[in-house]
Design a protein around this motif. Structure first.
Motif, PDB file in Angstrom:
ATOM      1  N   ARG A  59      27.597  53.381  34.335  1.00  0.00           N
ATOM      2  CA  ARG A  59      26.601  53.661  33.293  1.00  0.00           C
ATOM      3  C   ARG A  59      25.821  52.401  32.917  1.00  0.00           C
ATOM      4  NH1 ARG A  59      27.540  57.946  29.174  1.00  0.00           N
ATOM      5  NH2 ARG A  59      29.071  59.442  29.923  1.00  0.00           N
ATOM      6  N   LEU A  60      26.511  51.259  32.925  1.00  0.00           N
ATOM      7  CA  LEU A  60      25.913  50.015  32.448  1.00  0.00           C
ATOM      8  C   LEU A  60      24.847  49.471  33.394  1.00  0.00           C
ATOM      9  CD1 LEU A  60      25.852  47.565  30.534  1.00  0.00           C
ATOM     10  CD2 LEU A  60      27.865  46.669  31.720  1.00  0.00           C
ATOM     11  N   VAL A  61      25.136  49.454  34.676  1.00  0.00           N
ATOM     12  CA  VAL A  61      24.275  48.759  35.638  1.00  0.00           C
ATOM     13  C   VAL A  61      22.865  49.337  35.734  1.00  0.00           C
ATOM     14  CG1 VAL A  61      23.998  48.209  38.078  1.00  0.00           C
ATOM     15  CG2 VAL A  61      26.193  47.816  36.963  1.00  0.00           C
ATOM     16  N   PRO A  62      22.695  50.641  35.899  1.00  0.00           N
ATOM     17  CA  PRO A  62      21.330  51.145  36.146  1.00  0.00           C
ATOM     18  C   PRO A  62      20.394  51.063  34.953  1.00  0.00           C
ATOM     19  CG  PRO A  62      22.876  52.978  36.022  1.00  0.00           C
ATOM     20  CD  PRO A  62      23.693  51.727  36.016  1.00  0.00           C
ATOM     21  N   LYS A  63      20.914  50.912  33.750  1.00  0.00           N
ATOM     22  CA  LYS A  63      20.056  50.861  32.566  1.00  0.00           C
ATOM     23  C   LYS A  63      20.018  49.464  31.936  1.00  0.00           C
ATOM     24  CE  LYS A  63      20.474  55.769  31.479  1.00  0.00           C
ATOM     25  NZ  LYS A  63      20.819  56.784  30.463  1.00  0.00           N
ATOM     26  N   ALA A  64      20.387  48.467  32.715  1.00  0.00           N
ATOM     27  CA  ALA A  64      20.345  47.091  32.230  1.00  0.00           C
ATOM     28  C   ALA A  64      18.924  46.555  32.316  1.00  0.00           C
ATOM     29  CB  ALA A  64      21.288  46.218  33.055  1.00  0.00           C
ATOM     30  N   GLY A  65      18.482  45.872  31.270  1.00  0.00           N
ATOM     31  CA  GLY A  65      17.186  45.226  31.282  1.00  0.00           C
ATOM     32  C   GLY A  65      17.207  43.969  32.132  1.00  0.00           C
ATOM     33  N   PRO A  66      16.032  43.365  32.402  1.00  0.00           N
ATOM     34  CA  PRO A  66      15.951  42.195  33.284  1.00  0.00           C
ATOM     35  C   PRO A  66      16.810  41.020  32.837  1.00  0.00           C
ATOM     36  CG  PRO A  66      13.777  43.112  32.912  1.00  0.00           C
ATOM     37  CD  PRO A  66      14.692  43.842  31.989  1.00  0.00           C
ATOM     38  N   LEU A  67      16.801  40.693  31.549  1.00  0.00           N
ATOM     39  CA  LEU A  67      17.572  39.541  31.093  1.00  0.00           C
ATOM     40  C   LEU A  67      19.062  39.809  31.182  1.00  0.00           C
ATOM     41  CD1 LEU A  67      17.776  36.728  30.010  1.00  0.00           C
ATOM     42  CD2 LEU A  67      17.211  37.574  27.722  1.00  0.00           C
ATOM     43  N   PHE A  68      19.484  41.038  30.878  1.00  0.00           N
ATOM     44  CA  PHE A  68      20.906  41.348  30.991  1.00  0.00           C
ATOM     45  C   PHE A  68      21.340  41.356  32.453  1.00  0.00           C
ATOM     46  CE2 PHE A  68      24.727  44.013  30.945  1.00  0.00           C
ATOM     47  CZ  PHE A  68      25.446  43.388  29.946  1.00  0.00           C
ATOM     48  N   SER A  69      20.501  41.841  33.350  1.00  0.00           N
ATOM     49  CA  SER A  69      20.819  41.790  34.774  1.00  0.00           C
ATOM     50  C   SER A  69      20.966  40.347  35.240  1.00  0.00           C
ATOM     51  CB  SER A  69      19.736  42.502  35.589  1.00  0.00           C
ATOM     52  OG  SER A  69      19.712  43.886  35.302  1.00  0.00           O
ATOM     53  N   HIS A  70      20.082  39.482  34.741  1.00  0.00           N
ATOM     54  CA  HIS A  70      20.191  38.054  35.059  1.00  0.00           C
ATOM     55  C   HIS A  70      21.517  37.495  34.533  1.00  0.00           C
ATOM     56  CE1 HIS A  70      18.927  33.848  35.522  1.00  0.00           C
ATOM     57  NE2 HIS A  70      19.534  33.675  34.364  1.00  0.00           N
ATOM     58  N   PHE A  71      21.892  37.891  33.337  1.00  0.00           N
ATOM     59  CA  PHE A  71      23.154  37.471  32.727  1.00  0.00           C
ATOM     60  C   PHE A  71      24.347  37.898  33.597  1.00  0.00           C
ATOM     61  CE2 PHE A  71      26.525  39.072  29.796  1.00  0.00           C
ATOM     62  CZ  PHE A  71      26.909  37.888  29.182  1.00  0.00           C
ATOM     63  N   LEU A  72      24.354  39.135  34.050  1.00  0.00           N
ATOM     64  CA  LEU A  72      25.437  39.610  34.911  1.00  0.00           C
ATOM     65  C   LEU A  72      25.507  38.831  36.214  1.00  0.00           C
ATOM     66  CD1 LEU A  72      25.113  43.507  34.565  1.00  0.00           C
ATOM     67  CD2 LEU A  72      26.639  41.980  33.295  1.00  0.00           C
ATOM     68  N   ALA A  73      24.344  38.471  36.742  1.00  0.00           N
ATOM     69  CA  ALA A  73      24.285  37.729  38.001  1.00  0.00           C
ATOM     70  C   ALA A  73      24.660  36.267  37.831  1.00  0.00           C
ATOM     71  CB  ALA A  73      22.886  37.836  38.598  1.00  0.00           C
ATOM     72  N   SER A  74      24.756  35.810  36.591  1.00  0.00           N
ATOM     73  CA  SER A  74      25.003  34.397  36.326  1.00  0.00           C
ATOM     74  C   SER A  74      26.459  34.082  36.002  1.00  0.00           C
ATOM     75  CB  SER A  74      24.131  33.928  35.145  1.00  0.00           C
ATOM     76  OG  SER A  74      22.758  34.063  35.447  1.00  0.00           O
ATOM     77  N   ILE A  75      27.242  35.082  35.586  1.00  0.00           N
ATOM     78  CA  ILE A  75      28.617  34.826  35.131  1.00  0.00           C
ATOM     79  C   ILE A  75      29.585  35.661  35.959  1.00  0.00           C
ATOM     80  CG2 ILE A  75      30.201  34.858  33.182  1.00  0.00           C
ATOM     81  CD1 ILE A  75      27.790  34.770  31.331  1.00  0.00           C
ATOM     82  N   PRO A  76      30.430  35.036  36.741  1.00  0.00           N
ATOM     83  CA  PRO A  76      31.379  35.794  37.568  1.00  0.00           C
ATOM     84  C   PRO A  76      32.301  36.657  36.714  1.00  0.00           C
ATOM     85  CG  PRO A  76      31.363  33.454  38.176  1.00  0.00           C
ATOM     86  CD  PRO A  76      30.575  33.581  36.910  1.00  0.00           C
ATOM     87  N   GLY A  77      32.393  37.929  37.058  1.00  0.00           N
ATOM     88  CA  GLY A  77      33.361  38.813  36.430  1.00  0.00           C
ATOM     89  C   GLY A  77      32.968  39.376  35.084  1.00  0.00           C
ATOM     90  N   ILE A  78      31.805  38.999  34.544  1.00  0.00           N
ATOM     91  CA  ILE A  78      31.468  39.475  33.207  1.00  0.00           C
ATOM     92  C   ILE A  78      31.145  40.973  33.210  1.00  0.00           C
ATOM     93  CG2 ILE A  78      29.003  38.903  33.347  1.00  0.00           C
ATOM     94  CD1 ILE A  78      31.369  38.666  30.266  1.00  0.00           C
ATOM     95  N   LEU A  79      30.629  41.496  34.288  1.00  0.00           N
ATOM     96  CA  LEU A  79      30.359  42.934  34.381  1.00  0.00           C
ATOM     97  C   LEU A  79      31.658  43.717  34.253  1.00  0.00           C
ATOM     98  CD1 LEU A  79      28.726  45.469  35.005  1.00  0.00           C
ATOM     99  CD2 LEU A  79      28.788  44.833  37.434  1.00  0.00           C
ATOM    100  N   GLU A  80      32.662  43.329  34.996  1.00  0.00           N
ATOM    101  CA  GLU A  80      33.946  44.014  34.932  1.00  0.00           C
ATOM    102  C   GLU A  80      34.602  43.824  33.564  1.00  0.00           C
ATOM    103  OE1 GLU A  80      33.189  42.816  39.220  1.00  0.00           O
ATOM    104  OE2 GLU A  80      32.969  41.897  37.242  1.00  0.00           O
ATOM    105  N   GLU A  81      34.450  42.621  32.975  1.00  0.00           N
ATOM    106  CA  GLU A  81      35.075  42.361  31.687  1.00  0.00           C
ATOM    107  C   GLU A  81      34.441  43.183  30.578  1.00  0.00           C
ATOM    108  OE1 GLU A  81      37.510  40.714  28.679  1.00  0.00           O
ATOM    109  OE2 GLU A  81      37.707  41.184  30.823  1.00  0.00           O
ATOM    110  N   MET A  82      33.125  43.277  30.561  1.00  0.00           N
ATOM    111  CA  MET A  82      32.475  44.087  29.538  1.00  0.00           C
ATOM    112  C   MET A  82      32.824  45.560  29.706  1.00  0.00           C
ATOM    113  SD  MET A  82      28.780  42.340  28.789  1.00  0.00           S
ATOM    114  CE  MET A  82      28.722  41.059  27.508  1.00  0.00           C
ATOM    115  N   SER A  83      33.013  45.994  30.927  1.00  0.00           N
ATOM    116  CA  SER A  83      33.437  47.375  31.163  1.00  0.00           C
ATOM    117  C   SER A  83      34.858  47.599  30.643  1.00  0.00           C
ATOM    118  CB  SER A  83      33.361  47.694  32.661  1.00  0.00           C
ATOM    119  OG  SER A  83      32.042  47.572  33.141  1.00  0.00           O
TER     120      SER A  83
END
Length: 333
Positions: A59-83
């Motif tokens: 649910r999180l990935v497809p509705k992420a804005g540009p800055l949040f997508s950049h944030f996910l791409a910048s920090i290892p594991g933060i996508l899984e942690e926020m989930s």
């Protein structure tokens, strides 16, 4: 430093990297720079046994804005942690919302376009309603594009300027007028300097007495060589999937050097947290990034920790063992 007059808060804000880097944040928020060259998706999907965590991720990935997508791409594991944390908060909130007859409320501090908060509100079926603030107004467009206004709201201002009186004026939903059950700092404090005592006081003034507050921070290290080693692991084994070497260097020169000026040591952060809260856990570590949860309600924080599943991060990014550990416990008051 506490109880600064409004004029001092204005001066504090104007001197901060959050304002001085406004042009760079505008570029990131509009997608004019530093756009990941491929979608940010978990690379350890086969290790995630909890179907709810996978659903949250999806649910999180497809509705992420540009800055949040950049944030996910910048920090290892933060996508899984926020989930992982989002699922735990949803599970914590549903029975409480049902028994109290009101939704639980989450406030995201300076959290881009509210991608994570919006996801939590939808995933919880409205058991959690969310408020996101950001001093970068460019984020509002992406919030409005995806948010359900019945569940999530956005205020285009720094957390330093947002208090209960301002909130009552700007947000007409009375659910948000009585304080928050959860507050999440999304790596924001480092952009305002090192004064964590003042930042925590300002950021947590709308927290309910039994509330939980999360601190996601990039921390300094007593050994500069160790700090740089962790940075190389982050850049070479995570960011390189999404950015060119030139883009990584642009970010380092344009933003990271200023960000570094606001980073504190782990012990310094825990000491500041301890002057406001009686219980604190380290939840997660990834290179120089750390996540903590704190509360003055020992039962509440223990209940949350019990609901957390195992950490979901590749081993090469973990530099703290044990990763989940209590770092503060004392009688409050």
């Amino acid at each position: 430093m506490t109880n600064r007059p409004a004029t001092d808060v204005d001066a504090y804000l104007q001197q901060s990297s959050m304002i001085r880097l406004a042009r760079q944040f505008e570029q990131l928020a509009t997608g004019a720079a530093q756009v990941p060259r491929q979608p940010v998706l978990t690379r350890i999907r086969n290790r995630i046994a909890d179907a709810d965590v996978l659903e949250y991720h999806d649910r999180l990935v497809p509705k992420a804005g540009p800055l949040f997508s950049h944030f996910l791409a910048s920090i290892p594991g933060i996508l899984e942690e926020m989930s992982r944390v989002g699922v735990a908060l949803s599970r914590l909130s549903r029975p409480r919302a049902e028994s109290s007859g009101r939704p639980c409320l989450l406030y995201e501090i300076d959290a881009f376009d509210g991608s994570n908060a919006r996801t939590l509100a939808a995933f919880s079926g409205g058991a959690v309603k969310t408020l996101t603030c950001s001093p970068n107004k460019a984020n509002e467009e992406h919030f409005d594009r995806f948010a359900d206004p019945a569940l999530s709201r956005f205020v285009p201002m720094s957390f330093l300027k947002l208090d209960q009186d301002v909130l009552r004026t700007l947000v007409d939903d009375e659910d948000f007028h009585g304080g928050f059950d959860y507050i999440y700092e999304t790596a924001a404090f480092q952009f305002y300097g090192k004064d964590r005592d003042f930042q925590i006081e300002q950021g947590c003034r709308m927290l309910r007495d039994d509330g939980l507050v999360f601190f996601l921070e990039k921390l300094n290290h007593t050994d500069r060589l160790e700090y740089e080693r962790r940075e190389r692991v982050k850049d070479e084994q995570h960011k390189a999937h999404y950015f060119t070497l030139e883009e990584i260097e642009w970010k380092r020169q344009q933003m990271l050097l200023r960000m570094y000026e606001g980073e504190v040591l782990l012990d310094e952060l825990v000491s500041s947290i301890g002057r406001h809260f009686s219980h604190c856990y380290l939840l997660w570590n990834s290179t120089n990034f750390y996540e903590f949860v704190a509360s003055n309600d020992g039962q509440r924080i223990e209940e949350f920790v019990r609901l957390l599943g195992p950490p979901l991060i590749e081993d090469q990014f973990v530099f703290e063992q044990p990763m989940l550990r209590k770092v503060l416990e004392r009688a409050h008051g």
